[in-house]
Design a protein around this motif. Structure first.
Motif, PDB file in Angstrom:
ATOM      1  N   ASP A 168       0.833  -1.198   0.000  1.00 33.92           N
ATOM      2  CA  ASP A 168       0.000   0.000   0.000  1.00 33.92           C
ATOM      3  C   ASP A 168       0.875   1.258   0.000  1.00 33.92           C
ATOM      4  N   SER A 169       1.914   1.270   0.831  1.00 34.40           N
ATOM      5  CA  SER A 169       2.831   2.416   0.879  1.00 34.40           C
ATOM      6  C   SER A 169       3.526   2.619  -0.460  1.00 34.40           C
ATOM      7  N   ALA A 170       3.951   1.516  -1.077  1.00 38.75           N
ATOM      8  CA  ALA A 170       4.630   1.612  -2.374  1.00 38.75           C
ATOM      9  C   ALA A 170       3.707   2.191  -3.433  1.00 38.75           C
ATOM     10  N   LEU A 171       2.449   1.788  -3.420  1.00 38.17           N
ATOM     11  CA  LEU A 171       1.504   2.306  -4.405  1.00 38.17           C
ATOM     12  C   LEU A 171       1.179   3.767  -4.160  1.00 38.17           C
ATOM     13  N   GLU A 172       1.171   4.186  -2.910  1.00 43.58           N
ATOM     14  CA  GLU A 172       0.938   5.604  -2.590  1.00 43.58           C
ATOM     15  C   GLU A 172       2.061   6.474  -3.155  1.00 43.58           C
ATOM     16  N   ARG A 173       3.264   5.904  -3.192  1.00 46.43           N
ATOM     17  CA  ARG A 173       4.432   6.661  -3.653  1.00 46.43           C
ATOM     18  C   ARG A 173       4.995   6.056  -4.942  1.00 46.43           C
ATOM     19  N   TRP A 174       4.095   5.535  -5.779  1.00 44.83           N
ATOM     20  CA  TRP A 174       4.513   4.801  -6.961  1.00 44.83           C
ATOM     21  C   TRP A 174       5.473   5.552  -7.870  1.00 44.83           C
ATOM     22  N   PRO A 175       5.282   6.852  -8.138  1.00 44.09           N
ATOM     23  CA  PRO A 175       6.248   7.528  -9.021  1.00 44.09           C
ATOM     24  C   PRO A 175       7.684   7.437  -8.494  1.00 44.09           C
ATOM     25  N   GLU A 176       7.851   7.613  -7.182  1.00 49.84           N
ATOM     26  CA  GLU A 176       9.193   7.524  -6.596  1.00 49.84           C
ATOM     27  C   GLU A 176       9.716   6.089  -6.636  1.00 49.84           C
ATOM     28  N   VAL A 177       8.851   5.135  -6.325  1.00 50.17           N
ATOM     29  CA  VAL A 177       9.249   3.720  -6.315  1.00 50.17           C
ATOM     30  C   VAL A 177       9.635   3.273  -7.721  1.00 50.17           C
ATOM     31  N   SER A 178       8.835   3.636  -8.709  1.00 49.49           N
ATOM     32  CA  SER A 178       9.147   3.211 -10.073  1.00 49.49           C
ATOM     33  C   SER A 178      10.423   3.879 -10.588  1.00 49.49           C
ATOM     34  N   ALA A 179      10.680   5.114 -10.160  1.00 50.02           N
ATOM     35  CA  ALA A 179      11.931   5.778 -10.551  1.00 50.02           C
ATOM     36  C   ALA A 179      13.132   5.030  -9.966  1.00 50.02           C
ATOM     37  N   LEU A 180      13.012   4.589  -8.724  1.00 47.85           N
ATOM     38  CA  LEU A 180      14.090   3.798  -8.120  1.00 47.85           C
ATOM     39  C   LEU A 180      14.307   2.500  -8.890  1.00 47.85           C
ATOM     40  N   ALA A 181      13.216   1.850  -9.259  1.00 48.09           N
ATOM     41  CA  ALA A 181      13.317   0.595 -10.003  1.00 48.09           C
ATOM     42  C   ALA A 181      13.999   0.826 -11.346  1.00 48.09           C
ATOM     43  N   TRP A 182      13.667   1.904 -11.988  1.00 53.46           N
ATOM     44  CA  TRP A 182      14.223   2.212 -13.304  1.00 53.46           C
ATOM     45  C   TRP A 182      15.723   2.474 -13.216  1.00 53.46           C
ATOM     46  N   GLU A 183      16.152   3.144 -12.158  1.00 50.97           N
ATOM     47  CA  GLU A 183      17.553   3.549 -12.030  1.00 50.97           C
ATOM     48  C   GLU A 183      18.445   2.507 -11.350  1.00 50.97           C
ATOM     49  N   ALA A 184      17.874   1.576 -10.619  1.00 52.33           N
ATOM     50  CA  ALA A 184      18.677   0.610  -9.866  1.00 52.33           C
ATOM     51  C   ALA A 184      19.491  -0.279 -10.790  1.00 52.33           C
ATOM     52  N   GLU A 185      20.721  -0.549 -10.396  1.00 54.14           N
ATOM     53  CA  GLU A 185      21.609  -1.421 -11.161  1.00 54.14           C
ATOM     54  C   GLU A 185      21.267  -2.896 -10.966  1.00 54.14           C
ATOM     55  N   SER A 186      20.623  -3.214  -9.839  1.00 53.03           N
ATOM     56  CA  SER A 186      20.298  -4.615  -9.539  1.00 53.03           C
ATOM     57  C   SER A 186      19.054  -4.670  -8.667  1.00 53.03           C
ATOM     58  N   THR A 187      18.490  -5.853  -8.576  1.00 49.29           N
ATOM     59  CA  THR A 187      17.330  -6.051  -7.704  1.00 49.29           C
ATOM     60  C   THR A 187      17.709  -5.763  -6.263  1.00 49.29           C
ATOM     61  N   GLU A 188      18.883  -6.206  -5.856  1.00 54.16           N
ATOM     62  CA  GLU A 188      19.338  -5.986  -4.481  1.00 54.16           C
ATOM     63  C   GLU A 188      19.438  -4.488  -4.168  1.00 54.16           C
ATOM     64  N   GLU A 189      19.955  -3.726  -5.130  1.00 51.53           N
ATOM     65  CA  GLU A 189      20.053  -2.277  -4.951  1.00 51.53           C
ATOM     66  C   GLU A 189      18.657  -1.663  -4.829  1.00 51.53           C
ATOM     67  N   PHE A 190      17.747  -2.102  -5.682  1.00 46.92           N
ATOM     68  CA  PHE A 190      16.377  -1.589  -5.621  1.00 46.92           C
ATOM     69  C   PHE A 190      15.733  -1.908  -4.272  1.00 46.92           C
ATOM     70  N   ILE A 191      15.892  -3.124  -3.809  1.00 48.84           N
ATOM     71  CA  ILE A 191      15.312  -3.528  -2.522  1.00 48.84           C
ATOM     72  C   ILE A 191      15.844  -2.644  -1.402  1.00 48.84           C
ATOM     73  N   ALA A 192      17.143  -2.401  -1.395  1.00 46.25           N
ATOM     74  CA  ALA A 192      17.735  -1.548  -0.358  1.00 46.25           C
ATOM     75  C   ALA A 192      17.197  -0.118  -0.460  1.00 46.25           C
TER      76      ALA A 192
END
Length: 103
Positions: free
Chosen positions: A27-51
């Motif tokens: 629910d929190s991720a969906l509330e802040r989806w633009p920020e979350v998706s930007a992190l996903a787009w820029e992350a070099e790896s899944t581990e980096e995105f998770i952190a």
């Protein structure tokens, strides 16, 4: 033939608590989806995105992994409403379980 054992009160409480833990993160991720998706787009790896998503949302690794596993097809408005409804339903279930604790 094995009989199915009903979960104990403590097991039901633990399961509901675990479900709520994950659903609140989604629910929190969906509330802040633009920020979350930007992190996903820029992350070099899944581990980096998770952190990074864990830090952004103030959630633990289990929750951040659930966010990372969230599929884009699950984001339509009806799914966001379903996740919020699940959070409310699990909170009500936990309140009931806590109020009827046999110990």
């Amino acid at each position: 033939m094995r009989r199915h054992r009903e979960p104990s009160h403590a097991e039901m409480l633990a399961q509901a608590t675990d479900r709520l833990h994950i659903m609140q993160a989604l629910d929190s991720a969906l509330e802040r989806w633009p920020e979350v998706s930007a992190l996903a787009w820029e992350a070099e790896s899944t581990e980096e995105f998770i952190a990074q998503v864990g830090e952004l949302l103030g959630i633990d690794e289990t929750q951040a992994t659930a966010v990372a596993d969230l599929q884009l097809r699950r984001i339509p408005r009806e799914q966001r409403a379903w996740i919020r409804a699940q959070v409310d339903e699990i909170k009500a279930e936990l309140a009931h379980l806590r109020s009827t604790d046999p110990t």
